[in-house]
Design an enzyme around this catalytic site. Sequence first.
Site, PDB file in Angstrom:
ATOM      1  N   HIS A   1      53.670  37.324  93.212  1.00 34.18           N
ATOM      2  CA  HIS A   1      52.380  36.626  93.119  1.00 34.18           C
ATOM      3  C   HIS A   1      51.181  37.563  93.017  1.00 34.18           C
ATOM      4  O   HIS A   1      50.224  37.290  92.322  1.00 34.18           O
ATOM      5  CB  HIS A   1      52.207  35.640  94.282  1.00 34.18           C
ATOM      6  CG  HIS A   1      51.982  36.277  95.612  1.00 34.18           C
ATOM      7  ND1 HIS A   1      53.012  36.783  96.365  1.00 34.18           N
ATOM      8  CD2 HIS A   1      50.844  36.514  96.321  1.00 34.18           C
ATOM      9  CE1 HIS A   1      52.531  37.273  97.486  1.00 34.18           C
ATOM     10  NE2 HIS A   1      51.214  37.136  97.493  1.00 34.18           N
ATOM     11  N   ASP A   2      51.230  38.709  93.727  1.00 35.85           N
ATOM     12  CA  ASP A   2      50.077  39.610  93.732  1.00 35.85           C
ATOM     13  C   ASP A   2      50.263  40.817  92.820  1.00 35.85           C
ATOM     14  O   ASP A   2      49.550  41.813  92.969  1.00 35.85           O
ATOM     15  CB  ASP A   2      49.805  40.093  95.169  1.00 35.85           C
ATOM     16  CG  ASP A   2      48.863  39.135  95.904  1.00 35.85           C
ATOM     17  OD1 ASP A   2      48.179  38.339  95.221  1.00 35.85           O
ATOM     18  OD2 ASP A   2      48.829  39.176  97.145  1.00 35.85           O
TER      19      ASP A   2
ATOM     20  N   LYS B   1      47.487  42.882  91.369  1.00 37.74           N
ATOM     21  CA  LYS B   1      46.683  43.807  92.189  1.00 37.74           C
ATOM     22  C   LYS B   1      46.958  45.262  91.823  1.00 37.74           C
ATOM     23  O   LYS B   1      46.204  46.147  92.214  1.00 37.74           O
ATOM     24  CB  LYS B   1      46.973  43.571  93.676  1.00 37.74           C
ATOM     25  CG  LYS B   1      46.247  42.350  94.231  1.00 37.74           C
ATOM     26  CD  LYS B   1      46.417  42.270  95.718  1.00 37.74           C
ATOM     27  CE  LYS B   1      45.673  41.053  96.273  1.00 37.74           C
ATOM     28  NZ  LYS B   1      46.026  40.811  97.669  1.00 37.74           N
TER      29      LYS B   1
ATOM     30  N   HIS C   1      43.006  39.176  89.818  1.00 34.88           N
ATOM     31  CA  HIS C   1      44.420  39.566  89.940  1.00 34.88           C
ATOM     32  C   HIS C   1      45.425  38.467  89.530  1.00 34.88           C
ATOM     33  O   HIS C   1      46.464  38.805  88.959  1.00 34.88           O
ATOM     34  CB  HIS C   1      44.733  40.170  91.328  1.00 34.88           C
ATOM     35  CG  HIS C   1      44.925  39.186  92.427  1.00 34.88           C
ATOM     36  ND1 HIS C   1      43.893  38.723  93.195  1.00 34.88           N
ATOM     37  CD2 HIS C   1      46.051  38.572  92.895  1.00 34.88           C
ATOM     38  CE1 HIS C   1      44.367  37.879  94.087  1.00 34.88           C
ATOM     39  NE2 HIS C   1      45.680  37.770  93.936  1.00 34.88           N
TER      40      HIS C   1
ATOM     41  N   HIS D   1      48.109  30.810  92.009  1.00 33.58           N
ATOM     42  CA  HIS D   1      48.412  30.905  93.444  1.00 33.58           C
ATOM     43  C   HIS D   1      47.177  30.921  94.335  1.00 33.58           C
ATOM     44  O   HIS D   1      47.284  30.793  95.552  1.00 33.58           O
ATOM     45  CB  HIS D   1      49.362  32.080  93.736  1.00 33.58           C
ATOM     46  CG  HIS D   1      48.741  33.442  93.802  1.00 33.58           C
ATOM     47  ND1 HIS D   1      48.568  34.229  92.688  1.00 33.58           N
ATOM     48  CD2 HIS D   1      48.270  34.178  94.850  1.00 33.58           C
ATOM     49  CE1 HIS D   1      48.037  35.397  93.048  1.00 33.58           C
ATOM     50  NE2 HIS D   1      47.836  35.381  94.367  1.00 33.58           N
ATOM     51  N   HIS D   2      45.971  31.046  93.728  1.00 36.33           N
ATOM     52  CA  HIS D   2      44.743  30.967  94.556  1.00 36.33           C
ATOM     53  C   HIS D   2      43.943  29.706  94.262  1.00 36.33           C
ATOM     54  O   HIS D   2      42.785  29.604  94.655  1.00 36.33           O
ATOM     55  CB  HIS D   2      43.882  32.218  94.327  1.00 36.33           C
ATOM     56  CG  HIS D   2      44.360  33.395  95.141  1.00 36.33           C
ATOM     57  ND1 HIS D   2      44.337  33.426  96.518  1.00 36.33           N
ATOM     58  CD2 HIS D   2      44.914  34.578  94.747  1.00 36.33           C
ATOM     59  CE1 HIS D   2      44.843  34.571  96.950  1.00 36.33           C
ATOM     60  NE2 HIS D   2      45.211  35.300  95.885  1.00 36.33           N
TER      61      HIS D   2
ATOM     62  N   ASP E   1      51.282  31.373 101.648  1.00 41.36           N
ATOM     63  CA  ASP E   1      50.443  32.571 101.595  1.00 41.36           C
ATOM     64  C   ASP E   1      49.452  32.578 102.766  1.00 41.36           C
ATOM     65  O   ASP E   1      49.290  33.587 103.463  1.00 41.36           O
ATOM     66  CB  ASP E   1      49.676  32.571 100.260  1.00 41.36           C
ATOM     67  CG  ASP E   1      49.155  33.946  99.886  1.00 41.36           C
ATOM     68  OD1 ASP E   1      49.777  34.946 100.298  1.00 41.36           O
ATOM     69  OD2 ASP E   1      48.134  34.020  99.179  1.00 41.36           O
TER      70      ASP E   1
HETATM   71 FE   LIG Z   1      46.789  36.823  95.639  1.00 35.50          FE
HETATM   72 FE   LIG Z   2      49.417  36.958  98.928  1.00 26.20          FE
END
Ligand SMILES: [Fe+2]
Ligand SMILES: [Fe+2]
Length: 390
Positions: free
Chosen positions: A230-231, A234, A259, A283-284, A312
Amino acid sequence: MYTEKINAGANLNNNHQNNQNSRLKILIIDADHKYSQRLSGYLQSLAVEVETSPDLPPTKHADQWLKDTILIVSNQPGEANIIGQLQLLKSAGRNLTVIMLTSSLSANHYLTYLQAGLIDHICSRHNLASVFSAVRAEISCRQLKRENEIYFKNLTRLKLDHSRHIRKSLELEEIYDTTVENLMTALDLRDVETFGHSQTVTKYCQVLARLLGITQATRLDNIRKGSLLHDIGKIAIPDSILKKPGQLTSDEWEKIKLHPTLGFGLVKEMKMLAEVGHIILYHHEKFDGSGYPRGLKGQEIPPESRIFALADALDAITSHRPYRAERDFCTAKEEIIKNAGSHFDPQVVEAFCSVDIEKWERIRYETTRLIPSFEEYQPLLKNKKSAQGS
Ligand SMILES: [Fe+2]
Ligand SMILES: [Fe+2]
């Protein structure tokens, strides 16, 4: 033994048929030479090599001599002798078919031999049409057998190829899986505050997905990969922003918010991760539409991303951050319930609350127990830095 070759593949109209029967031979045994000639002429259209002989061939070398042969036996004196000789020929000749033409002798006797497998067809000597039809049936039967053999050979080869492909794709999938996990471990190691985060949220997501009725193995596997990755976006955010201990400026915050889109861009071209991109991209997002990058609302957000949002947050609340201490799971639960309908999908919150808090705590313990705690990790990191400096 006298034999006469009548039509060695003569005047063939159908080359294909000739190839099919090129190994096959017909041998007519009849004391009456005129009859043999007549029968040969009659069989000519079958495009098979025909030979004639007044006597049965000797059993010596019959395995070679009578290989792939249709033996038409007719007008032989002494029934008992013929049967004894035929018995020997039948056991010696490879792929040998015997067509017996009866004339004056009792058909009942031949029927017994037919049932014993000694002869394959019985026809009337004078009915050339029935002889022709027996030979044609035998040729068709042999062709079918040959086609069947080829079919099975190809099938076996296909099966082998298929299992080789399956093995290869399983190996590839394993390599992909390891790469995905290694990528996330690398990202987790880069950011000491979120050490083990991906593994923990992945496990939370799997439990929540099953509670919400998602049981399909491929979908669960996509949730697993999406949660792990998911990240991943980044990776493109500089350390100076990602690890900044103080408050982020609005510019820096805008960069962080990139990201999910960056992560989506990274995986969208990867075939095995095609179904995973949307989990990363959304996801955010928040249930009330106040999230990023698209500001999607409610059911517009894919279910996997709605599940992920809660997982999360649960891990974030219960984890240590440099600017705040970790909070316990009861506090996390209160926080999640408070945000049902705003940050989180109420249905996902309901699924989360249906499980004892101890189970969520146990999952976190299991996924992070082999990783040094934040307090343990700091001295390790300092020692490493001083060793590099010296
Ligand atoms: Fe994230
Ligand atoms: Fe996360």
